[in-house]
Design a protein around this motif. Structure first.
Motif, PDB file in Angstrom:
ATOM      1  N   LEU A  52      68.491 -23.433  36.741  1.00 30.99           N
ATOM      2  CA  LEU A  52      67.741 -22.271  36.266  1.00 30.99           C
ATOM      3  C   LEU A  52      67.500 -22.343  34.765  1.00 30.99           C
ATOM      4  O   LEU A  52      66.491 -21.854  34.260  1.00 30.99           O
ATOM      5  CB  LEU A  52      68.500 -20.983  36.608  1.00 30.99           C
ATOM      6  N   ALA A  53      68.432 -22.931  34.033  1.00 34.48           N
ATOM      7  CA  ALA A  53      68.281 -23.085  32.577  1.00 34.48           C
ATOM      8  C   ALA A  53      68.850 -24.439  32.184  1.00 34.48           C
ATOM      9  O   ALA A  53      69.918 -24.828  32.662  1.00 34.48           O
ATOM     10  CB  ALA A  53      68.995 -21.971  31.831  1.00 34.48           C
ATOM     11  N   GLY A  54      68.132 -25.156  31.338  1.00 33.91           N
ATOM     12  CA  GLY A  54      68.617 -26.442  30.885  1.00 33.91           C
ATOM     13  C   GLY A  54      69.582 -26.290  29.730  1.00 33.91           C
ATOM     14  O   GLY A  54      69.853 -25.187  29.237  1.00 33.91           O
ATOM     15  N   GLN A  55      70.110 -27.414  29.272  1.00 35.24           N
ATOM     16  CA  GLN A  55      71.024 -27.366  28.134  1.00 35.24           C
ATOM     17  C   GLN A  55      70.250 -27.095  26.847  1.00 35.24           C
ATOM     18  O   GLN A  55      69.060 -27.356  26.748  1.00 35.24           O
ATOM     19  CB  GLN A  55      71.816 -28.677  28.019  1.00 35.24           C
ATOM     20  N   ASP A  56      70.949 -26.567  25.870  1.00 33.79           N
ATOM     21  CA  ASP A  56      70.354 -26.237  24.573  1.00 33.79           C
ATOM     22  C   ASP A  56      71.293 -26.789  23.500  1.00 33.79           C
ATOM     23  O   ASP A  56      72.224 -26.114  23.065  1.00 33.79           O
ATOM     24  CB  ASP A  56      70.201 -24.721  24.446  1.00 33.79           C
ATOM     25  N   ILE A  57      71.062 -28.047  23.080  1.00 30.34           N
ATOM     26  CA  ILE A  57      71.985 -28.720  22.175  1.00 30.34           C
ATOM     27  C   ILE A  57      71.292 -29.312  20.947  1.00 30.34           C
ATOM     28  O   ILE A  57      71.917 -30.031  20.174  1.00 30.34           O
ATOM     29  CB  ILE A  57      72.759 -29.838  22.905  1.00 30.34           C
ATOM     30  N   VAL A  58      70.015 -29.031  20.741  1.00 32.81           N
ATOM     31  CA  VAL A  58      69.194 -29.650  19.698  1.00 32.81           C
ATOM     32  C   VAL A  58      69.348 -31.171  19.799  1.00 32.81           C
ATOM     33  O   VAL A  58      69.938 -31.833  18.940  1.00 32.81           O
ATOM     34  CB  VAL A  58      69.569 -29.157  18.293  1.00 32.81           C
ATOM     35  N   GLY A  97      75.365 -26.546  29.492  1.00 34.67           N
ATOM     36  CA  GLY A  97      75.056 -26.346  30.898  1.00 34.67           C
ATOM     37  C   GLY A  97      75.960 -27.205  31.763  1.00 34.67           C
ATOM     38  O   GLY A  97      77.173 -27.274  31.550  1.00 34.67           O
ATOM     39  N   PHE A  98      75.380 -27.885  32.729  1.00 30.65           N
ATOM     40  CA  PHE A  98      76.171 -28.736  33.617  1.00 30.65           C
ATOM     41  C   PHE A  98      76.730 -29.984  32.923  1.00 30.65           C
ATOM     42  O   PHE A  98      77.783 -30.482  33.282  1.00 30.65           O
ATOM     43  CB  PHE A  98      75.299 -29.237  34.786  1.00 30.65           C
ATOM     44  N   PHE A 124      73.050 -20.441  10.603  1.00 32.30           N
ATOM     45  CA  PHE A 124      73.442 -20.692  11.994  1.00 32.30           C
ATOM     46  C   PHE A 124      72.337 -20.257  12.946  1.00 32.30           C
ATOM     47  O   PHE A 124      71.473 -19.441  12.610  1.00 32.30           O
ATOM     48  CB  PHE A 124      74.739 -19.937  12.329  1.00 32.30           C
ATOM     49  N   GLY A 125      72.377 -20.816  14.137  1.00 33.63           N
ATOM     50  CA  GLY A 125      71.477 -20.429  15.206  1.00 33.63           C
ATOM     51  C   GLY A 125      72.254 -20.213  16.485  1.00 33.63           C
ATOM     52  O   GLY A 125      73.424 -20.599  16.593  1.00 33.63           O
ATOM     53  N   VAL A 126      71.602 -19.581  17.453  1.00 33.84           N
ATOM     54  CA  VAL A 126      72.223 -19.337  18.752  1.00 33.84           C
ATOM     55  C   VAL A 126      71.619 -20.293  19.770  1.00 33.84           C
ATOM     56  O   VAL A 126      70.392 -20.369  19.913  1.00 33.84           O
ATOM     57  CB  VAL A 126      72.014 -17.882  19.218  1.00 33.84           C
ATOM     58  N   ARG A 127      72.464 -21.037  20.447  1.00 35.93           N
ATOM     59  CA  ARG A 127      72.028 -21.945  21.512  1.00 35.93           C
ATOM     60  C   ARG A 127      72.537 -21.384  22.837  1.00 35.93           C
ATOM     61  O   ARG A 127      73.707 -21.032  22.947  1.00 35.93           O
ATOM     62  CB  ARG A 127      72.556 -23.354  21.235  1.00 35.93           C
ATOM     63  N   LYS A 128      71.646 -21.300  23.803  1.00 35.60           N
ATOM     64  CA  LYS A 128      72.031 -20.606  25.025  1.00 35.60           C
ATOM     65  C   LYS A 128      71.557 -21.332  26.272  1.00 35.60           C
ATOM     66  O   LYS A 128      70.521 -21.974  26.298  1.00 35.60           O
ATOM     67  CB  LYS A 128      71.508 -19.173  25.010  1.00 35.60           C
ATOM     68  N   SER A 129      72.367 -21.189  27.297  1.00 36.35           N
ATOM     69  CA  SER A 129      72.050 -21.732  28.615  1.00 36.35           C
ATOM     70  C   SER A 129      72.819 -20.901  29.632  1.00 36.35           C
ATOM     71  O   SER A 129      73.280 -19.799  29.324  1.00 36.35           O
ATOM     72  CB  SER A 129      72.438 -23.214  28.695  1.00 36.35           C
ATOM     73  N   LEU A 130      72.928 -21.422  30.838  1.00 34.72           N
ATOM     74  CA  LEU A 130      73.762 -20.800  31.863  1.00 34.72           C
ATOM     75  C   LEU A 130      74.944 -21.712  32.145  1.00 34.72           C
ATOM     76  O   LEU A 130      74.783 -22.925  32.297  1.00 34.72           O
ATOM     77  CB  LEU A 130      72.968 -20.561  33.148  1.00 34.72           C
TER      78      LEU A 130
END
Length: 747
Positions: free
Chosen positions: A66-72, A722-723, A375-381
């Motif tokens: 549903l959501a991919g990873q967010d790691i820059v 994420g996973f 700083f920034g916010v990185r988000k996933s499930l």
């Protein structure tokens, strides 16, 4: 930001055969869901005919997270050489041995960075060969017994120079086989099926022979400890608790400093793979409530955070100036300062009373906001989901019809929106007990039990003998419906306003905690005509703010009663900081159940006793906690849904099935899935098991947990994974002059 994927673990301290999750808690093979399997449903009382259900997604939809990873993510040549990454953890690990009962998220992070894993987890939750250690691994024989041949990377050596080989595999098998009680192990799954381990044709080959077929063989030897740790009970039990002298990863354990609350990892000079970009990774223990402060003052560079801290970081990034009346405002009243502080988002309960202290507190807040602009916010499930657990061992919920009525009364879509929509994450209810969207075994099996239908819920309750407006015995007297209505109204009034204003699910997946503000979603009622015609309940009483009520709603005629007893369920929740989301979700669930005549009594208990004394002990009717997903559900999900059995001493062995609801059919399907080496067949068996778990209505998956990470903007290849298993050697700081593209992984 910890990876959650390889395995399941008991929520909170209870552990058995399940694997500890990196918090904590962790996914499956290719292939797609098939619609026809949604029609399968077998109840304890017999088979139930269920029509084919509409709404089956396409194969493409079913195969994506549903959501991919967010790691820059950036290429390694864009990462600067050197530097120290300070990463927040909940606590300094009590042990560095992941196979012990008190292993936690920090234990897993250390193991991922310093020890071999034969298989890691990819972005879809599937186990994949780790080429740093394995040239190949495959089943070479199935008859008369299953044999797996591992061909090791010829450069793979321990930090003391010794080659990784069969002796290490054999030592780990003997320690974890369960045959020697001198080893204090938390789990034995899979290792108990191995018959022997031997050297292959040369030193780079390891031959593992199983005495029973084992579908999840890829779960084994990840991590792999050296024979120095696994070789004797003393070394296993005590030798690796505070140090790991011998490792084999891109990093090594330099020291564990409990006084400074640090675990320091440094580059491994004997590492043969892609060299680590960072000189050092410091895992620093920081309380969840102090994460924003730790980020602002430079104590840590990256941390899992809650919604309130994520909001602070987001607002800080937008602000160009404060425009705040601190300078020259010495005479500003405390009332005005307090009002102004609240508009900044400061916690009202933590605001000092006097104007001088208020000004100092606000000034400190603003100073932190200035620092948080970096700083920034990185988000996933997270690969974990929150569920409503229904204790089926006694009371009204021992009747399957009542459990099914609870399921039909819930608007799971509204609950998912409550938590996830404000975060900009996909608000899709979880449809499986054994996998999450994107994993091969996933299919939405919730249609077996059906969606929101208050008319059907009331019919199930009536069939179970719960009658609206019947006499209720209280204190030896029969109380009429009028008294019951007054009691219910008083309870409802006390529960109003249970909105999610931030928080997390407590520590009941062994870890990662989430928060979510109140939902502002739109109407999403069930579209079936008969549900529209027969929906009951007070308008707006069951859904988050902004959710339209169905037409023609009306409350039940007084409390439901049976044999002189009102239908009321004990809803147990944790009360500590960070449990706001669970409490908000519970408030909405209570309102939904009230619409069909099911009263709930909210009991908030201390975090320390919530799981041990209530959920694990069976002292509840309803409870909320989370389970991690797993790359190996046949192994890891089985103890969660296994049918409880009476032990020799007369006690009930529930393993990790804290709902106490299970069937022989579910056990058999898990056993069959575990014993087949055909991945497609195993996935099909797991989906059938999930259908039967849905039908028994012991646990109701609600939503996938959000994963929020605060990180320095120049920190790359780090964040909400994420996973996927983190790649520690690629983490680092962006090289000066290098550019990053916007992350495409927002799902």
């Amino acid at each position: 930001m910890s990876h959650q994927g390889v395995s399941r673990s008991a929520p909170s301290g209870a552990r058995g055969t399940a694997r500890p999750a990196p918090t904590d808690p962790q996914p499956n093979h290719g292939g797609t869901a098939r619609c026809y399997q949604r029609s399968l449903a077998f109840l304890a009382a017999g088979a139930l005919a269920v029509p084919l259900l509409a709404g089956c997604g396409s194969d493409d939809e079913a195969s994506k997270p549903l959501a991919g990873q967010d790691i820059v993510p950036v290429a390694r040549d864009a990462v600067a050489e050197g530097g120290t990454l300070k990463m927040a953890v909940d606590a300094v690990p009590e042990t560095l041995n992941t196979f012990q009962a008190d292993a936690d998220a920090g234990t897993t992070r250390v193991a991922q960075a310093v020890l071999p894993s034969m298989f890691t987890i990819d972005a879809t939750g599937k186990p994949v060969r780790n080429p740093d250690y394995l040239e190949s691994a495959k089943v070479i024989e199935t008859e008369p017994r299953q044999v797996v041949l591992y061909r090791l990377n010829q450069q793979a050596v321990w930090s003391d120079g010794r080659e990784i080989g069969a002796a290490d595999f054999a030592a780990q098998w003997r320690a974890l086989s369960g045959k020697d009680s001198a080893y204090w192990t938390a789990r034995n799954a899979g290792y108990d099926r191995i018959a022997q381990i031997e050297r292959g044709a040369n030193d780079l080959e390891v031959r593992v022979t199983f005495d029973r077929p084992y579908a999840d063989w890829k779960s084994l030897f990840s991590p792999l400890y050296p024979k120095d740790v696994m070789g004797t009970p003393d070394a296993f039990n005590d030798g690796a608790r505070r140090k790991l002298a011998v490792t084999a990863g891109p990093f090594r354990v330099d020291k564990v400093d409990t006084a400074k609350k640090d675990v320091v990892l440094t580059r491994n000079p004997r590492w043969w793979g892609r060299p680590a970009k960072l000189d050092e990774i410091d895992l620093h223990a920081v309380d969840r409530a102090k994460r924003a402060t730790a980020l602002a003052d430079g104590t840590v560079d990256v941390a899992d955070i809650d919604v309130a801290d994520a909001d602070r970081i987001t607002v800080a990034g937008r602000e160009k100036g404060t425009g705040l009346p601190l300078q020259g405002a010495g005479k500003t009243s405390a009332k005005k300062l307090r009002s102004w502080a609240l508009t900044l988002g400061m916690d009202e309960e933590k605001l000092p009373k006097g104007p001088k202290k208020l000004r100092r507190s606000i000034a400190k807040w603003l100073e932190q906001q200035h620092e948080l602009r970096d700083f920034g916010v990185r988000k996933s499930l997270e690969p974990a989901y929150t569920q409503l657990a229904l204790n089926g061992s006694e009371g009204p919920l021992a009747d399957e019809r009542v459990r099914r009525a609870v399921a039909r009364a819930l608007d799971r879509q509204a609950l998912a929106r409550l938590v996830l929509t404000p975060l900009g994450l996909p608000a899709v209810p979880v449809g499986s007990h054994v996998a999450l969207s994107g994993q091969a075994a996933y299919t939405d099996g919730s249609g077996v039990i059906g969606g929101l239908d208050t008319h059907e819920a009331q019919a199930l309750l009536a069939d179970a003998g719960w009658v609206a407006g019947g006499p209720v015995k209280t204190g030896g007297k029969a109380a009429g419906a009028e008294d019951g209505e007054k009691a219910d109204k008083k309870k409802d009034d006390s529960e109003q306003g249970d909105e999610s204003d931030g928080g997390h699910d407590g520590q009941y997946i062994v870890g990662e905690d989430d928060k979510g503000p109140d939902d502002k979603g739109t109407d999403d009622r069930d579209t079936r005509d008969h549900q529209k015609d027969h929906a009951h309940g007070a308008p707006g009483a069951y859904a988050p703010k902004g959710t339209a009520a169905p037409r023609g709603a009306g409350a039940p005629a007084g409390p439901l009663a049976k044999d002189g007893k009102a239908l009321s369920l004990r809803f147990v929740l944790p009360s500590g900081p960070g449990s706001e989301t669970l409490q908000a979700v519970a408030g909405q669930i209570s309102q939904m159940l009230d619409r069909v005549g099911i009263a709930t009594e909210i009991h908030k208990v201390s975090d320390d006793s919530y799981f041990k004394d209530h959920v694990a002990a069976g002292q509840y009717d309803l409870a909320l906690y989370s389970w991690p997903s797993s790359a190996f559900p046949a192994t890891d999900a089985r103890p969660i849904y296994a049918k409880p059995v009476v032990a020799a001493d007369g006690s009930l062995n529930v393993e990790q099935n804290y709902t106490r609801v299970g069937t022989d059919q579910v056990d058999q399907l898990f056993d069959q899935a575990l014993g087949t080496l055909d991945e497609d067949e195993a996935d099909g068996l797991l989906r059938k098991a999930d259908s039967r778990i849905w039908a028994s209505a012991g646990s109701l998956p609600l939503y996938q947990r959000p994963q929020l990470v605060g990180a320095r903007k120049d920190l790359v290849n780090v964040g909400a994974f994420g996973f996927q298993t983190p790649v520690y050697q690629d983490m680092g700081f962006l090289k000066k002059g290098a550019k990053v593209s916007p992350s495409p992984s927002k799902g």
